[in-house]
Design an enzyme around this catalytic site. Structure first.
Site, PDB file in Angstrom:
ATOM      1  N   GLU A 150     -16.557  27.908   6.922  1.00  0.00           N
ATOM      2  CA  GLU A 150     -17.118  26.643   7.386  1.00  0.00           C
ATOM      3  C   GLU A 150     -16.872  26.552   8.862  1.00  0.00           C
ATOM      4  O   GLU A 150     -15.715  26.421   9.291  1.00  0.00           O
ATOM      5  CB  GLU A 150     -16.312  25.284   6.535  1.00  0.00           C
ATOM      6  CG  GLU A 150     -16.622  23.981   6.920  1.00  0.00           C
ATOM      7  CD  GLU A 150     -16.253  22.963   6.125  1.00  0.00           C
ATOM      8  OE1 GLU A 150     -15.096  23.093   5.607  1.00  0.00           O
ATOM      9  OE2 GLU A 150     -16.878  21.952   6.040  1.00  0.00           O
TER      10      GLU A 150
ATOM     11  N   HIS B 187     -21.720  25.008  -4.431  1.00  0.00           N
ATOM     12  CA  HIS B 187     -21.856  23.720  -3.707  1.00  0.00           C
ATOM     13  C   HIS B 187     -22.930  23.874  -2.592  1.00  0.00           C
ATOM     14  O   HIS B 187     -23.518  24.795  -2.482  1.00  0.00           O
ATOM     15  CB  HIS B 187     -20.685  23.252  -3.049  1.00  0.00           C
ATOM     16  CG  HIS B 187     -20.003  24.349  -2.179  1.00  0.00           C
ATOM     17  ND1 HIS B 187     -20.171  24.655  -0.999  1.00  0.00           N
ATOM     18  CD2 HIS B 187     -18.767  25.373  -2.392  1.00  0.00           C
ATOM     19  CE1 HIS B 187     -19.630  25.675  -0.528  1.00  0.00           C
ATOM     20  NE2 HIS B 187     -18.516  26.132  -1.240  1.00  0.00           N
TER      21      HIS B 187
ATOM     22  N   ASP C 147     -14.312  19.719  10.663  1.00  0.00           N
ATOM     23  CA  ASP C 147     -14.364  20.259   8.997  1.00  0.00           C
ATOM     24  C   ASP C 147     -14.272  21.641   9.184  1.00  0.00           C
ATOM     25  O   ASP C 147     -15.511  22.355   9.486  1.00  0.00           O
ATOM     26  CB  ASP C 147     -15.284  19.496   8.471  1.00  0.00           C
ATOM     27  CG  ASP C 147     -15.333  19.808   7.131  1.00  0.00           C
ATOM     28  OD1 ASP C 147     -14.343  20.355   6.480  1.00  0.00           O
ATOM     29  OD2 ASP C 147     -16.149  19.379   6.274  1.00  0.00           O
TER      30      ASP C 147
ATOM     31  N   TYR D  36     -16.770  31.984  -4.990  1.00  0.00           N
ATOM     32  CA  TYR D  36     -15.458  31.643  -5.624  1.00  0.00           C
ATOM     33  C   TYR D  36     -15.558  32.468  -6.994  1.00  0.00           C
ATOM     34  O   TYR D  36     -16.220  32.247  -7.912  1.00  0.00           O
ATOM     35  CB  TYR D  36     -15.139  30.089  -5.958  1.00  0.00           C
ATOM     36  CG  TYR D  36     -15.660  29.456  -4.685  1.00  0.00           C
ATOM     37  CD1 TYR D  36     -14.663  28.992  -3.539  1.00  0.00           C
ATOM     38  CD2 TYR D  36     -16.919  28.748  -4.292  1.00  0.00           C
ATOM     39  CE1 TYR D  36     -14.760  28.568  -2.456  1.00  0.00           C
ATOM     40  CE2 TYR D  36     -17.155  28.354  -2.933  1.00  0.00           C
ATOM     41  CZ  TYR D  36     -16.071  27.919  -2.245  1.00  0.00           C
ATOM     42  OH  TYR D  36     -16.175  27.422  -1.169  1.00  0.00           O
TER      43      TYR D  36
ATOM     44  N   HIS E 161     -22.789  19.562   5.598  1.00  0.00           N
ATOM     45  CA  HIS E 161     -22.953  17.899   5.613  1.00  0.00           C
ATOM     46  C   HIS E 161     -23.031  17.666   6.818  1.00  0.00           C
ATOM     47  O   HIS E 161     -22.271  18.250   8.010  1.00  0.00           O
ATOM     48  CB  HIS E 161     -21.988  17.236   4.763  1.00  0.00           C
ATOM     49  CG  HIS E 161     -20.617  17.681   4.980  1.00  0.00           C
ATOM     50  ND1 HIS E 161     -19.874  17.286   6.015  1.00  0.00           N
ATOM     51  CD2 HIS E 161     -19.770  18.854   4.437  1.00  0.00           C
ATOM     52  CE1 HIS E 161     -18.537  17.947   6.002  1.00  0.00           C
ATOM     53  NE2 HIS E 161     -18.592  18.859   5.071  1.00  0.00           N
TER      54      HIS E 161
ATOM     55  N   ARG F 159     -14.213  30.639   1.428  1.00  0.00           N
ATOM     56  CA  ARG F 159     -15.430  29.935   1.942  1.00  0.00           C
ATOM     57  C   ARG F 159     -15.039  30.012   3.543  1.00  0.00           C
ATOM     58  O   ARG F 159     -14.022  30.215   3.940  1.00  0.00           O
ATOM     59  CB  ARG F 159     -14.935  28.532   1.494  1.00  0.00           C
ATOM     60  CG  ARG F 159     -15.713  27.415   2.390  1.00  0.00           C
ATOM     61  CD  ARG F 159     -15.869  26.184   1.580  1.00  0.00           C
ATOM     62  NE  ARG F 159     -14.719  25.256   1.645  1.00  0.00           N
ATOM     63  CZ  ARG F 159     -13.719  25.152   0.627  1.00  0.00           C
ATOM     64  NH1 ARG F 159     -14.213  25.680  -0.602  1.00  0.00           N
ATOM     65  NH2 ARG F 159     -12.807  24.326   0.851  1.00  0.00           N
TER      66      ARG F 159
ATOM     67  N   ASP G 208      -8.890  24.839   4.249  1.00  0.00           N
ATOM     68  CA  ASP G 208      -9.967  23.735   4.797  1.00  0.00           C
ATOM     69  C   ASP G 208      -9.133  22.541   5.265  1.00  0.00           C
ATOM     70  O   ASP G 208      -8.620  21.688   4.497  1.00  0.00           O
ATOM     71  CB  ASP G 208     -10.813  23.626   3.528  1.00  0.00           C
ATOM     72  CG  ASP G 208     -11.927  22.550   3.892  1.00  0.00           C
ATOM     73  OD1 ASP G 208     -12.150  21.797   5.020  1.00  0.00           O
ATOM     74  OD2 ASP G 208     -12.952  22.822   2.975  1.00  0.00           O
TER      75      ASP G 208
ATOM     76  N   HIS H 112     -17.671  13.441   5.707  1.00  0.00           N
ATOM     77  CA  HIS H 112     -18.990  13.705   5.208  1.00  0.00           C
ATOM     78  C   HIS H 112     -19.865  12.378   5.838  1.00  0.00           C
ATOM     79  O   HIS H 112     -19.769  11.366   5.560  1.00  0.00           O
ATOM     80  CB  HIS H 112     -19.121  13.367   3.724  1.00  0.00           C
ATOM     81  CG  HIS H 112     -18.341  14.608   3.062  1.00  0.00           C
ATOM     82  ND1 HIS H 112     -17.694  14.592   1.919  1.00  0.00           N
ATOM     83  CD2 HIS H 112     -18.161  15.969   3.721  1.00  0.00           C
ATOM     84  CE1 HIS H 112     -17.179  15.709   1.592  1.00  0.00           C
ATOM     85  NE2 HIS H 112     -17.505  16.553   2.580  1.00  0.00           N
TER      86      HIS H 112
ATOM     87  N   HIS I 145     -11.535  21.586  -4.473  1.00  0.00           N
ATOM     88  CA  HIS I 145     -10.796  20.633  -3.694  1.00  0.00           C
ATOM     89  C   HIS I 145      -9.327  20.381  -3.981  1.00  0.00           C
ATOM     90  O   HIS I 145      -8.549  19.486  -4.230  1.00  0.00           O
ATOM     91  CB  HIS I 145     -11.416  19.337  -4.599  1.00  0.00           C
ATOM     92  CG  HIS I 145     -11.259  17.964  -3.681  1.00  0.00           C
ATOM     93  ND1 HIS I 145     -11.944  16.735  -3.801  1.00  0.00           N
ATOM     94  CD2 HIS I 145     -10.576  17.642  -2.369  1.00  0.00           C
ATOM     95  CE1 HIS I 145     -11.393  15.731  -3.074  1.00  0.00           C
ATOM     96  NE2 HIS I 145     -11.146  16.249  -2.147  1.00  0.00           N
TER      97      HIS I 145
ATOM     98  N   ASP J  59       0.936  -1.278   0.098  1.00  0.00           N
ATOM     99  CA  ASP J  59      -0.200  -0.104  -0.047  1.00  0.00           C
ATOM    100  C   ASP J  59       0.802   1.153   0.015  1.00  0.00           C
ATOM    101  O   ASP J  59       2.042   1.232   0.582  1.00  0.00           O
ATOM    102  CB  ASP J  59      -0.804  -0.128   1.256  1.00  0.00           C
ATOM    103  CG  ASP J  59      -1.915  -1.329   1.300  1.00  0.00           C
ATOM    104  OD1 ASP J  59      -2.218  -1.449   0.074  1.00  0.00           O
ATOM    105  OD2 ASP J  59      -2.166  -1.416   2.528  1.00  0.00           O
TER     106      ASP J  59
ATOM    107  N   GLU K 174     -21.318  25.917   5.556  1.00  0.00           N
ATOM    108  CA  GLU K 174     -19.960  26.414   4.704  1.00  0.00           C
ATOM    109  C   GLU K 174     -20.267  26.960   3.469  1.00  0.00           C
ATOM    110  O   GLU K 174     -20.005  26.404   2.373  1.00  0.00           O
ATOM    111  CB  GLU K 174     -19.078  25.058   4.715  1.00  0.00           C
ATOM    112  CG  GLU K 174     -19.689  23.979   3.922  1.00  0.00           C
ATOM    113  CD  GLU K 174     -18.738  22.574   3.727  1.00  0.00           C
ATOM    114  OE1 GLU K 174     -17.882  22.908   3.035  1.00  0.00           O
ATOM    115  OE2 GLU K 174     -18.926  21.506   4.205  1.00  0.00           O
TER     116      GLU K 174
HETATM  117  N1  GLY Z   1     -13.387  19.595   4.018  1.00  0.00           N
HETATM  118  C1  GLY Z   1     -14.328  18.827   3.020  1.00  0.00           C
HETATM  119  C2  GLY Z   1     -15.753  19.583   2.953  1.00  0.00           C
HETATM  120  O1  GLY Z   1     -15.749  20.841   3.484  1.00  0.00           O
HETATM  121  O2  GLY Z   1     -16.788  18.992   2.595  1.00  0.00           O
HETATM  122 MN    MN Z   2     -17.239  20.323   4.839  1.00  0.00          MN
HETATM  123 MN    MN Z   3     -14.332  21.532   4.725  1.00  0.00          MN
END
Ligand code: GLY
Ligand code: MN
Ligand code: MN
Length: 447
Positions: free
Chosen positions: A412, A368, A299, A401, A372, A410, A288, A379, A271, A77, A397
Site C-alpha cells: 500500500e 478488497h 496509510d 491473501y 481510498h 498487501r 499496515d 479513509h 483488519h 471514556d 493497495e
Molecule cells: N489501513 C487501513 C486501510 O488500508 O484502508
Molecule cells: Mn488503506
Molecule cells: Mn492501510
C-alpha cells in the site's frame, strides 16, 4: 475506524523519494507557541483564511456554524492515547486545537462576509488540571487571524440575528450537540455543510500537502525501523512497537489508525490488530501502519519475510501484487477515475497470474478494493466518482491473501496527483523484494 479499505515540509520528503528513509533523529518537532504551552503548532493564517473565504464564496449567502470537539473524560471514556482530537471540519477552517469553541461564518449575499470565533472563558482553577487554555481575548485573535473573538455565551444571540440558510455539519460529531439539535428542530432553513466541505477537502492545498508529506515521511521511517528490528520468533507486538516507537520519535502526534501487524496466517485477516502472535521463521509479516502528523495521516502497508529472505513462492506472489500496484500507479494522472485504476490493477493480476494460483487467476484472492482518499481521515472524505485532479491524494493497495498457504501480501502506497501525472509520496519505504531484503540484511550485519 470506519469500514476497512473502502474501494479498495517539505524538503525532507524529496530525499525520501529517492532512497529508503533512514531514521536520523526527530524531523517532526513542533513549532512552539509560547502562549499555548499545551497545544503546539502555529496556525497557518493565510491558508485557513483562504479556506474560509472559498467556502463563503461558494455558498454565496448564509450562515455556517461549526463546533469544535470537547474534552474526553478520563474517568468515563476508555482512552488509549491523546484524550483530545479536534473535529476535522473545525480544524480545516481554523487549525485550532482547542476545546469547546465554535466558528460562525456569514456571507451576506452581496460579497460581504464575517467570521467570528467563540471561546469559553478561561478558568484558572481548571487550568491547574488541563494546562493553559485559549480564552476569548486578543491572544486568540492574533494566533488564529480571526479578528472577532467573543465569549461563547454570546453565540445564541448572534445566531438569532443570522439571516439566510443555516449550514451545519450534520454528522457523527454533532449528533449529541444540543445547540445543533435545537437548531435542526427550530424550523429554520437548516442544511448540511459537509458535502461542500468534503468536496473542498478532496483537493489538498499546499499547506495540507506539507502536513501529509510529513505524515507519510515519518510513516515510511517507521516501516524501515520495523523491517530492521524484525527477527524470527519476535512477537508481532515487538514489531509493532518498533514501528510506533520510531514514528513517535520522529514527532508523530498519534497513529493514523490502529496498527495492523499480521504474521503468517494473521496476514490474511485484513483488519487483524491484536498483534499477539509469536512470529516463526518463514513467515511473511503484513504491516499496515501509519503516523498522524498535524491532523493528517498516511496509510502504508509493507509485507516482508520475518527472516529477511523471501522464498521463491513468496516472491512470485509478492511480485504479482507489486506489478499490479505499479500498473495502477503508472496510470495515475488528472482526468482518470479511481474505478479505472481498480480495473487496471485487477486486469494486470488476471493477465499475469499464470498458474500461480492454480487454474483460475490470483485475483480471486484480491478481496478488497484498490484504494481510498487519504487526508485528515485515513479513509478520507470525497466522492469516488470524481475524476482525479492535481492535489488529490489516495492509496493504491492491492493484495493477495491465501489462507490455505498461511500467508498474505498487501502493498500500500500513498499517491499524490500532480499537474502532469503523479508523485509516489511513500517511496521512502522499501517496496521491491530486493530493496526490502537489502535493508533487512544490512540491519542484521550491524548487530
Ligand atoms: N489501513 C487501513 C486501510 O488500508 O484502508
Ligand atoms: Mn488503506
Ligand atoms: Mn492501510
Amino acid at each position: 475506524m470506519r469500514s476497512f479499505i473502502l474501494l479498495g515540509l517539505v524538503a525532507v520528503s524529496l530525499q525520501a523519494q529517492q532512497k529508503p528513509a533512514q531514521p536520523s533523529g526527530p524531523i517532526g518537532a513542533w513549532t512552539p507557541v509560547p502562549e499555548l504551552p499545551g497545544m503546539g503548532r502555529a496556525i497557518d493564517i493565510p491558508a485557513t483564511t483562504a479556506r474560509r473565504q472559498a467556502l463563503l464564496a461558494r455558498l454565496g449567502k448564509g450562515t455556517v456554524l461549526i463546533p469544535a470537539a470537547h474534552e474526553r473524560d478520563l474517568e468515563v471514556d476508555y482512552l488509549q492515547d491523546n484524550d483530545f482530537r479536534q473535529h476535522n471540519t473545525f480544524f480545516y477552517f481554523t487549525q485550532l486545537e482547542t476545546q469547546d469553541a465554535w466558528l460562525l461564518m456569514t456571507a451576506d449575499g452581496a460579497g460581504g462576509s464575517e467570521v467570528v470565533l467563540f471561546l469559553p472563558p478561561r478558568v484558572p482553577m481548571r487550568e491547574r488540571w488541563t494546562g493553559v487554555r485559549l480564552g476569548p481575548d486578543s491572544i486568540a485573535a492574533r494566533l488564529t487571524g480571526i479578528a472577532t473573538v467573543l465569549p461563547t455565551d454570546s453565540l445564541d444571540r448572534r445566531l438569532r440575528r443570522a439571516r439566510g440558510p443555516l449550514y451545519l455539519p450534520l454528522d457523527v460529531t454533532t449528533e449529541h450537540e444540543t445547540r445543533i439539535r435545537d437548531l435542526v428542530y427550530s424550523g429554520r432553513d437548516v442544511r448540511n455543510i459537509r458535502p461542500v466541505v468534503d468536496s473542498m477537502r478532496l483537493v489538498k492545498d499546499a499547506e495540507e500537502l506539507g502536513r501529509l508529506r510529513m505524515a507519510v515521511t515519518i510513516s515510511a521511517m517507521g516501516h524501515v525501523a520495523a523491517m530492521r528490528a524484525a527477527r524470527p520468533g519476535m512477537g508481532e507486538y515487538e514489531i509493532e512497537a518498533a514501528f510506533e516507537s520510531e514514528v513517535r520519535r520522529q514527532g508523530a502526534d498519534r497513529l493514523g489508525y490502529p496498527s495492523i501487524v499480521g504474521s503468517g496466517i494473521n496476514g490474511t485477516t485484513l483488519h487483524y490488530d491484536t498483534s499477539r502472535r509469536q512470529t516463526a521463521d518463514g513467515d511473511i509479516v503484513v504491516i499496515d501502519a501509519a503516523a498522524e502528523y498535524g491532523q493528517y495521516t498516511a496509510d502504508i502497508t509493507r509485507s516482508w519475510p520475518v527472516n529477511g529472505k523471501f522464498t521463491p513462492r513468496q516472491k512470485e506472489i509478492y511480485d504479482l501484487v507489486l506489478g499490479s500496484q505499479q500498473a495502477a500507479i503508472d496510470a495515475v494522472r488528472p482526468g482518470i477515475r479511481m474505478a479505472t485504476l481498480d480495473t487496471i490493477a485487477r486486469n494486470y493480476m488476471k493477465t499475469n497470474s499464470g498458474k500461480l494460483c492454480g487454474e483460475s487467476s490470483c485475483d480471486r484472492y484480491f478481496i478488497h478494493g484498490l484504494g481510498h482518499w487519504i487526508g485528515m481521515d485515513v479513509h478520507d472524505v470525497g466522492d469516488y466518482s470524481t475524476p482525479l485532479a492535481p492535489g488529490m491524494a489516495f492509496t493504491i493497495e492491492p493484495g493477495i491473501y491465501i489462507p490455505e498457504e498461511g500467508f498474505g501480501v498487501r502493498i500500500e502506497d500513498d499517491i499524490l496527483v500532480t499537474d502532469t501525472g503523479h508523485e509516489l509520496l511513500s517511496a521512502g519505504a522499501p517496496r521491491t523484494t530486493e530493496e526490502i531484503e537489502k535493508v533487512m540484511r544490512e540491519a542484521r550485519k550491524k548487530k
